[in-house]
Design an enzyme around this catalytic site. Structure first.
Site, PDB file in Angstrom:
ATOM      1  N   SER A  45       0.832  -1.201   0.000  1.00 38.44           N
ATOM      2  CA  SER A  45       0.000   0.000   0.000  1.00 38.44           C
ATOM      3  C   SER A  45       0.871   1.256   0.000  1.00 38.44           C
ATOM      4  O   SER A  45       1.669   1.435  -0.900  1.00 38.44           O
ATOM      5  CB  SER A  45      -0.963  -0.012   1.177  1.00 38.44           C
ATOM      6  N   ASP A 188      -0.728   6.965  -4.080  1.00 42.72           N
ATOM      7  CA  ASP A 188       0.158   6.099  -3.299  1.00 42.72           C
ATOM      8  C   ASP A 188       0.479   4.885  -4.183  1.00 42.72           C
ATOM      9  O   ASP A 188      -0.096   4.739  -5.263  1.00 42.72           O
ATOM     10  CB  ASP A 188      -0.451   5.761  -1.923  1.00 42.72           C
TER      11      ASP A 188
HETATM   12 MG    MG Z   1      -2.745   2.253  -0.534  1.00 43.92          MG
END
Ligand code: MG
Length: 402
Positions: A45, A188
């Protein structure tokens, strides 16, 4: 890790569709497109590479609810596996259409013509993560001129990957020095979160992604329900209050909880204050691609610079503080902290569905233990930084943290 996951799935009789390097929300889209039983995402992530792990998605394309997640982890720990005979093993197919199918769904959501007519200039920082290909595809389809930073999906992140202000210096400088850019976007690495930089190169804060999209959807799609977790800014409540018929559902922290609240209410939008926006027509996962398209549609409709639109939003200062569990005496100490705060603030509005959240007239404080790290989080929001610190201190003292 992807190879190991594929082998594991084959060994228990699954047939596997390998989507290649795609954004996490693209997996949510493809579960629906392929009518798959579930999905598995190999990702860290917003974290550096050493934290790579596996994220499960259910047949509904959403993160599993807490009980299901606990059952999956328990089964993994107990190594309870039902291997199939080798003759019964299915195969692996490769599917490269993920980016395009995802982008198609997002394009169906917005007025492509109106956005194209504005010929926006966009600086996109994809941090060399998984979102760059779909991000670029979307912006090209929307007629934008793209200055693409770190757009190669190599997984070698160009900077510390979390899209916070300290990590986005390059993006801010490029937008500022460009002088003609309308907006800067930062994804991200797995592209479920989006941070925004205004046309002057100012990082406006991740809390504003959901607020801007909420403002835009309520203004253009009519009133509806919005869902956000308890740690998300009060801006969304103020925005909803301007639209009769709109309401905000607050949930425990965790994407699965937000999605679970959205469904029965037929919410038009869900999300989190970390730049995560969930648009149910696209998928049940936070999605930077949907967020970019809706922010561009907002700019197309408003015909004003982003900084001017942000200026009109209710303004709050949010302070996010963490305490190491190890310093507090371990996980066992958390219940006592929460109890003390509940007791001390019993006369205020208290929500104890996830840690404890205290709402006062001009702000709120949320104290909870993290689901993912051995820390306790303390978040306070108020109209000024001074007041937010004051609220944070009051709760920290009541909890016995100071
Ligand atoms: Mg993420």
């Amino acid at each position: 890790m992807a190879a190991a996951a594929t082998a594991g799935l084959l060994s228990v009789g699954c047939s596997v569709v390998d989507l290649g390097v795609v954004a996490t929300p693209t997996v949510g889209v493809m579960i629906d497109e392929l009518k798959a039983a579930g999905g598995l995402v190999v990702t860290a992530s917003h974290n550096p590479i050493i934290w790579n792990g596996m994220k499960c998605l259910g047949g509904d394309g959403a993160a599993p609810p807490k009980a299901d997640a606990a059952a999956i982890i328990e089964r993994f720990r107990e190594k309870r596996l039902d291997y199939v005979d080798v003759e019964a093993m299915a195969g692996v197919t490769r599917e490269g259409a993920g980016h395009a199918l995802h982008v198609q769904r997002v394009l169906a959501l917005v007025d492509v013509h109106a956005i194209r007519a504005r010929a926006f200039r966009v600086v996109l920082d994809s941090v060399n993560g998984a979102g760059g290909i779909a991000g670029r595809m979307l912006l090209e389809a929307l007629g934008c001129t793209i200055v693409h930073l770190n757009g190669e999906p190599t997984g070698v992140f160009a900077h510390t990957p979390e899209p916070t202000e300290t990590n986005l210096g390059e993006l801010c400088a490029v937008v500022r020095d460009d002088g003609r850019a309308d907006v800067g976007f930062a994804q991200d690495p797995d592209a479920d979160r989006l941070a925004i930089v205004d046309e002057t190169g100012r990082y406006i804060g991740e809390e504003y992604t959901l607020a801007l999209v909420a403002r835009h959807l309520l203004a253009t799609r009519g009133p509806g329900a919005l869902a956000a977790n308890l740690s998300t800014s009060r801006m969304i409540d103020d925005i909803a209050a301007r639209h009769p018929g709109a309401k905000v559902l607050r949930t425990a922290v965790g994407e699965a909880n937000v999605v679970a609240a959205m469904r029965p209410a037929r919410a038009i939008l869900g999300g989190e204050g970390n730049g995560g926006v969930i648009v149910p027509e696209v998928c049940n996962v936070r999605d930077s691609i949907s967020a970019m398209a809706l922010v561009l549609e907002l700019l197309a409709v408003e015909k004003r610079p982003l900084s001017a639109i942000v200026e009109e939003l209710p303004r709050y200062e949010i302070i996010k503080h963490t305490f190491d569990l190890a310093d507090l005496g371990g996980a066992g100490a958390v219940a006592g902290l929460l109890d003390r705060v509940r007791t001390a603030f019993a006369s205020e509005r208290v929500d104890a569905s996830d840690g404890v959240r205290i709402d006062v007239a001009d702000g709120w404080v949320h104290l909870r233990s993290s689901n993912t790290e051995p820390i306790v989080r303390l978040i306070a929001e108020a109209p000024t930084r001074e007041r937010a610190w004051q609220l944070l201190d009051e709760v920290a003292v009541a909890a016995g943290l100071k």
